[in-house]
Motif scaffolding. Structure first.
Motif, PDB file in Angstrom:
ATOM      1  N   LEU A  20       0.848  -1.182   0.000  1.00  0.00           N
ATOM      2  CA  LEU A  20       0.000   0.000   0.000  1.00  0.00           C
ATOM      3  C   LEU A  20       0.884   1.233   0.000  1.00  0.00           C
ATOM      4  O   LEU A  20       1.744   1.379   0.864  1.00  0.00           O
ATOM      5  CB  LEU A  20      -0.903   0.021   1.236  1.00  0.00           C
ATOM      6  N   CYS A  21       0.686   2.117  -0.968  1.00  0.00           N
ATOM      7  CA  CYS A  21       1.427   3.371  -1.039  1.00  0.00           C
ATOM      8  C   CYS A  21       0.448   4.525  -0.892  1.00  0.00           C
ATOM      9  O   CYS A  21      -0.700   4.429  -1.318  1.00  0.00           O
ATOM     10  CB  CYS A  21       2.189   3.475  -2.366  1.00  0.00           C
ATOM     11  N   PHE A  22       0.899   5.602  -0.265  1.00  0.00           N
ATOM     12  CA  PHE A  22       0.026   6.722   0.025  1.00  0.00           C
ATOM     13  C   PHE A  22       0.311   7.899  -0.905  1.00  0.00           C
ATOM     14  O   PHE A  22       1.449   8.134  -1.311  1.00  0.00           O
ATOM     15  CB  PHE A  22       0.196   7.191   1.474  1.00  0.00           C
ATOM     16  N   THR A  23      -0.751   8.665  -1.190  1.00  0.00           N
ATOM     17  CA  THR A  23      -0.622   9.882  -1.974  1.00  0.00           C
ATOM     18  C   THR A  23      -0.620  11.079  -1.041  1.00  0.00           C
ATOM     19  O   THR A  23      -1.448  11.171  -0.134  1.00  0.00           O
ATOM     20  CB  THR A  23      -1.796  10.011  -2.968  1.00  0.00           C
ATOM     21  N   SER A  24       0.315  11.989  -1.248  1.00  0.00           N
ATOM     22  CA  SER A  24       0.356  13.194  -0.428  1.00  0.00           C
ATOM     23  C   SER A  24      -0.809  14.103  -0.788  1.00  0.00           C
ATOM     24  O   SER A  24      -1.174  14.254  -1.961  1.00  0.00           O
ATOM     25  CB  SER A  24       1.674  13.951  -0.648  1.00  0.00           C
ATOM     26  N   ARG A  25      -1.416  14.709   0.240  1.00  0.00           N
ATOM     27  CA  ARG A  25      -2.535  15.613   0.014  1.00  0.00           C
ATOM     28  C   ARG A  25      -2.039  16.885  -0.688  1.00  0.00           C
ATOM     29  O   ARG A  25      -0.942  17.372  -0.403  1.00  0.00           O
ATOM     30  CB  ARG A  25      -3.189  15.953   1.351  1.00  0.00           C
ATOM     31  N   GLU A  26      -2.847  17.423  -1.554  1.00  0.00           N
ATOM     32  CA  GLU A  26      -2.473  18.623  -2.300  1.00  0.00           C
ATOM     33  C   GLU A  26      -2.237  19.791  -1.339  1.00  0.00           C
ATOM     34  O   GLU A  26      -3.048  20.065  -0.451  1.00  0.00           O
ATOM     35  CB  GLU A  26      -3.573  18.985  -3.288  1.00  0.00           C
ATOM     36  N   GLY A  27      -1.093  20.446  -1.483  1.00  0.00           N
ATOM     37  CA  GLY A  27      -0.758  21.578  -0.637  1.00  0.00           C
ATOM     38  C   GLY A  27       0.013  21.215   0.609  1.00  0.00           C
ATOM     39  O   GLY A  27       0.509  22.095   1.310  1.00  0.00           O
ATOM     40  N   ALA A  28       0.132  19.884   0.894  1.00  0.00           N
ATOM     41  CA  ALA A  28       0.867  19.452   2.088  1.00  0.00           C
ATOM     42  C   ALA A  28       2.352  19.356   1.772  1.00  0.00           C
ATOM     43  O   ALA A  28       2.769  19.380   0.612  1.00  0.00           O
ATOM     44  CB  ALA A  28       0.353  18.102   2.572  1.00  0.00           C
TER      45      ALA A  28
ATOM     46  N   ASP B  95       5.688  17.867   0.829  1.00  0.00           N
ATOM     47  CA  ASP B  95       5.889  16.767  -0.104  1.00  0.00           C
ATOM     48  C   ASP B  95       6.805  15.716   0.501  1.00  0.00           C
ATOM     49  O   ASP B  95       7.967  15.973   0.777  1.00  0.00           O
ATOM     50  CB  ASP B  95       6.507  17.309  -1.404  1.00  0.00           C
ATOM     51  N   PHE B  96       6.271  14.493   0.710  1.00  0.00           N
ATOM     52  CA  PHE B  96       7.072  13.370   1.194  1.00  0.00           C
ATOM     53  C   PHE B  96       7.126  12.295   0.113  1.00  0.00           C
ATOM     54  O   PHE B  96       6.577  11.209   0.254  1.00  0.00           O
ATOM     55  CB  PHE B  96       6.450  12.783   2.474  1.00  0.00           C
ATOM     56  N   PHE B  97       7.764  12.612  -1.001  1.00  0.00           N
ATOM     57  CA  PHE B  97       7.926  11.664  -2.111  1.00  0.00           C
ATOM     58  C   PHE B  97       6.587  11.023  -2.487  1.00  0.00           C
ATOM     59  O   PHE B  97       6.375   9.845  -2.228  1.00  0.00           O
ATOM     60  CB  PHE B  97       8.938  10.569  -1.747  1.00  0.00           C
ATOM     61  N   PRO B  98       5.677  11.745  -3.095  1.00  0.00           N
ATOM     62  CA  PRO B  98       4.325  11.223  -3.346  1.00  0.00           C
ATOM     63  C   PRO B  98       4.323  10.023  -4.270  1.00  0.00           C
ATOM     64  O   PRO B  98       5.096   9.923  -5.210  1.00  0.00           O
ATOM     65  CB  PRO B  98       3.616  12.417  -3.993  1.00  0.00           C
ATOM     66  N   ASP B  99       3.418   9.087  -3.974  1.00  0.00           N
ATOM     67  CA  ASP B  99       3.162   7.922  -4.821  1.00  0.00           C
ATOM     68  C   ASP B  99       1.673   7.865  -5.116  1.00  0.00           C
ATOM     69  O   ASP B  99       0.872   8.590  -4.530  1.00  0.00           O
ATOM     70  CB  ASP B  99       3.574   6.620  -4.120  1.00  0.00           C
ATOM     71  N   ASN B 100       1.308   6.967  -6.007  1.00  0.00           N
ATOM     72  CA  ASN B 100      -0.107   6.733  -6.266  1.00  0.00           C
ATOM     73  C   ASN B 100      -0.577   5.523  -5.473  1.00  0.00           C
ATOM     74  O   ASN B 100       0.166   4.568  -5.284  1.00  0.00           O
ATOM     75  CB  ASN B 100      -0.340   6.473  -7.769  1.00  0.00           C
ATOM     76  N   ILE B 101      -1.828   5.555  -5.047  1.00  0.00           N
ATOM     77  CA  ILE B 101      -2.391   4.390  -4.362  1.00  0.00           C
ATOM     78  C   ILE B 101      -2.590   3.278  -5.380  1.00  0.00           C
ATOM     79  O   ILE B 101      -3.128   3.488  -6.456  1.00  0.00           O
ATOM     80  CB  ILE B 101      -3.718   4.762  -3.679  1.00  0.00           C
TER      81      ILE B 101
ATOM     82  N   ASN C 105      -2.462  15.448  11.854  1.00  0.00           N
ATOM     83  CA  ASN C 105      -1.304  15.788  11.015  1.00  0.00           C
ATOM     84  C   ASN C 105      -1.080  14.747   9.925  1.00  0.00           C
ATOM     85  O   ASN C 105      -0.736  15.092   8.783  1.00  0.00           O
ATOM     86  CB  ASN C 105      -0.060  15.921  11.885  1.00  0.00           C
ATOM     87  N   LEU C 106      -1.236  13.474  10.268  1.00  0.00           N
ATOM     88  CA  LEU C 106      -1.056  12.420   9.266  1.00  0.00           C
ATOM     89  C   LEU C 106      -2.078  12.576   8.140  1.00  0.00           C
ATOM     90  O   LEU C 106      -1.745  12.459   6.956  1.00  0.00           O
ATOM     91  CB  LEU C 106      -1.184  11.043   9.921  1.00  0.00           C
TER      92      LEU C 106
ATOM     93  N   VAL D  48      -3.674  11.312   1.804  1.00  0.00           N
ATOM     94  CA  VAL D  48      -5.081  11.265   1.441  1.00  0.00           C
ATOM     95  C   VAL D  48      -5.395   9.952   0.744  1.00  0.00           C
ATOM     96  O   VAL D  48      -4.566   9.407   0.008  1.00  0.00           O
ATOM     97  CB  VAL D  48      -5.445  12.454   0.516  1.00  0.00           C
ATOM     98  N   GLY D  49      -6.601   9.433   0.989  1.00  0.00           N
ATOM     99  CA  GLY D  49      -7.038   8.201   0.343  1.00  0.00           C
ATOM    100  C   GLY D  49      -7.882   8.488  -0.889  1.00  0.00           C
ATOM    101  O   GLY D  49      -7.931   9.618  -1.394  1.00  0.00           O
ATOM    102  N   LYS D  50      -8.567   7.457  -1.373  1.00  0.00           N
ATOM    103  CA  LYS D  50      -9.431   7.619  -2.527  1.00  0.00           C
ATOM    104  C   LYS D  50     -10.575   8.576  -2.190  1.00  0.00           C
ATOM    105  O   LYS D  50     -11.088   8.593  -1.073  1.00  0.00           O
ATOM    106  CB  LYS D  50     -10.008   6.260  -2.939  1.00  0.00           C
ATOM    107  N   ASN D  51     -10.971   9.366  -3.167  1.00  0.00           N
ATOM    108  CA  ASN D  51     -12.075  10.308  -3.008  1.00  0.00           C
ATOM    109  C   ASN D  51     -11.833  11.282  -1.860  1.00  0.00           C
ATOM    110  O   ASN D  51     -12.765  11.691  -1.160  1.00  0.00           O
ATOM    111  CB  ASN D  51     -13.390   9.553  -2.790  1.00  0.00           C
ATOM    112  N   ASN D  52     -10.570  11.607  -1.631  1.00  0.00           N
ATOM    113  CA  ASN D  52     -10.182  12.600  -0.621  1.00  0.00           C
ATOM    114  C   ASN D  52     -10.529  12.157   0.808  1.00  0.00           C
ATOM    115  O   ASN D  52     -10.710  12.982   1.703  1.00  0.00           O
ATOM    116  CB  ASN D  52     -10.836  13.950  -0.921  1.00  0.00           C
ATOM    117  N   LYS D  53     -10.616  10.865   1.024  1.00  0.00           N
ATOM    118  CA  LYS D  53     -10.952  10.340   2.348  1.00  0.00           C
ATOM    119  C   LYS D  53      -9.707  10.225   3.223  1.00  0.00           C
ATOM    120  O   LYS D  53      -8.593  10.088   2.724  1.00  0.00           O
ATOM    121  CB  LYS D  53     -11.616   8.962   2.226  1.00  0.00           C
ATOM    122  N   ASP D  54      -9.940  10.273   4.543  1.00  0.00           N
ATOM    123  CA  ASP D  54      -8.834  10.082   5.482  1.00  0.00           C
ATOM    124  C   ASP D  54      -8.336   8.643   5.422  1.00  0.00           C
ATOM    125  O   ASP D  54      -9.102   7.708   5.148  1.00  0.00           O
ATOM    126  CB  ASP D  54      -9.284  10.389   6.913  1.00  0.00           C
ATOM    127  N   ILE D  55      -7.043   8.465   5.705  1.00  0.00           N
ATOM    128  CA  ILE D  55      -6.431   7.133   5.737  1.00  0.00           C
ATOM    129  C   ILE D  55      -6.299   6.637   7.168  1.00  0.00           C
ATOM    130  O   ILE D  55      -6.539   5.469   7.460  1.00  0.00           O
ATOM    131  CB  ILE D  55      -5.044   7.161   5.062  1.00  0.00           C
TER     132      ILE D  55
END
Length: 424
Positions: free
Chosen positions: A199-207, A209-215, A275-276, A281-288
């Motif tokens: 499972l890889c996480f996508t960084s939220r827009e504007g946060a 940047d911690f090496f963003p990946d796609n879910i 903070n996390l 961010v998860g799919k459809n902008n949901k919390d992880i």
């Protein structure tokens, strides 16, 4: 008082312990096989390879090359042993004697020469010295002893040794049957385990940047688990970025202890989770990340955690060990990533407290492997659960100092000050 036979063969340890250690190492050996090799190799070939690697090579003697050296004279102690001068010690009462050395070449697992089988004599086998690939014994007698008596004595000893080897062979034969069954079961268990997907996480827009990946997969927090679901595991990169966010937040706590030390563990947990979810961010902008229990948080996949966190204020060693054990024993996916965050609120000597916490973490009974870190307030280890030593999880521990000494001015009103303002 029973005489101790330090040099006797087959008397230093139990053969059953050696065999049991080999037996218990099978599952880790199966787990250590690289994924590509494991999938590409048939069960038959894997079983044959592991049986060969773990088979105990029994002792065999090269009887045709047994060597009896030429008899020579020697000084003999009252106990009937050849005398070897020791510097600084007066020699005992000595007498003239003769000595002959016998060497017997052998091959096989050297450990078996000192291992006690399930059937054995009370004091072990004959007294021999193990030198490389042979066993050696000096036969000593009075000056006018019959040399033939040495040969008879050796034959008696050798007969006893062979008896021990036959007893060991019985134990090893029974072990080899258990060994093959264990190898087959361990391979089958790994084959039947749900496939692992990272499972890889996508960084939220504007946060930050911690090496963003796609879910990679669209998992939901449902109560029903599909029968075909693969085993979800947080990727190493995603876990590293989670640690960075937690570390940054914890350092913020430490920079302003007067503000954050008044909050309990539940409040600090809520700040960490917020903070996390600000960064990821998860799919459809949901919390992880979700809050769990009083001071825990996790990433749930079909009602089971693939990541778990826990906040704990340090109180005592027993409480720390208990909390860590409970984290490992709760419901979670295989190879779940875990973070234990410890807050110091009471100890002025933070360096000394770090030593105590680190020692307790590294000596935890579920410890498998401690990984080296460069920071004094963080530890990283591989640990197993209480009931399944083959179920292992990465556990990361972070310690933050929220100790707020009384010599600092608190930005908050104390009880006396509150009463004064209320009354006036």
């Amino acid at each position: 008082m029973v005489k101790e036979h330090k040099n006797n063969l087959f008397n230093s340890c139990n053969l059953s312990i050696i065999l049991e250690n080999i037996y218990n190492s099978i599952m880790p050996q199966v787990e250590a096989i690289p994924e590509k090799e494991f999938l590409a190799t048939s069960d038959t070939d894997l079983v044959a390879k592991l049986v060969q690697l773990n088979t105990v090579e029994q002792i065999t003697f090269d009887e045709e090359n047994i060597r009896m050296h030429t008899i020579s004279t020697c000084k003999m102690t009252p106990s009937g042993k050849p005398y070897f001068p020791v510097e600084g010690e007066n020699p005992p009462d000595l007498q003239e004697g003769i000595v002959v050395q016998v060497e017997v070449p052998y091959s096989g697992d050297k450990r078996l020469l000192v291992s006690r089988p399930s059937m054995n004599y009370k004091h072990g086998g004959p007294s021999f010295t193990i030198k490389g690939d042979r066993i050696v014994k000096d036969y000593v007698g009075p000056l006018y002893s019959d040399p033939a008596s040495f040969k008879a004595h050796f034959k008696s000893n050798f007969t006893k040794i062979k008896k021990y080897l036959s007893w060991q062979a019985q134990d090893i034969a029974m072990f080899e049957k258990r060994l093959r069954n264990k190898i087959v079961e361990s391979i089958a268990e790994r084959r039947d385990r749900p496939d692992i997907v990272e499972l890889c996480f996508t960084s939220r827009e504007g946060a930050t940047d911690f090496f963003p990946d796609n879910i990679l997969n669209d998992y939901t927090n449902s109560d029903s688990t599909p029968t075909t679901l693969k085993n979800p595991v947080i990727s190493e990169d995603a876990f590293s970025r989670i640690i960075r966010v937690l570390r940054h937040t914890g350092k913020t706590f430490e920079r302003t202890p007067a503000i954050y030390s008044v909050h309990n563990d539940l409040d600090l947990r809520n700040i960490l989770v917020s903070n996390l979810n600000t960064h990821f961010v998860g799919k459809n902008n949901k919390d992880i990340f979700y809050r769990s229990g009083k001071t825990g948080f996790n990433v749930p996949i079909y009602s089971k955690a693939t990541f778990k966190g826990k906040c704990l204020s340090w109180q005592c060693e027993e409480g720390f060990t208990y909390t860590l054990s409970r984290m490992l024993d709760n419901n979670h996916w295989h190879s779940c990533k875990m973070v234990l965050i410890v807050f110091n609120r009471t100890e002025a000597d933070f360096k000394e407290l770090l030593k105590i916490i680190t020692q307790n973490f590294s000596s935890h009974p579920y410890q498998v492997q401690l990984k080296q870190l460069s920071t004094a307030n963080e530890c990283h280890a591989l640990m197993h659960t209480a009931n399944d030593h083959n179920r292992r999880h990465e556990v990361y521990m972070m310690v933050f100092n929220l100790y707020f000494g009384k010599d600092f001015d608190s930005p908050y009103l104390n009880d006396a000050e509150r009463k004064f303002f209320v009354q006036n």
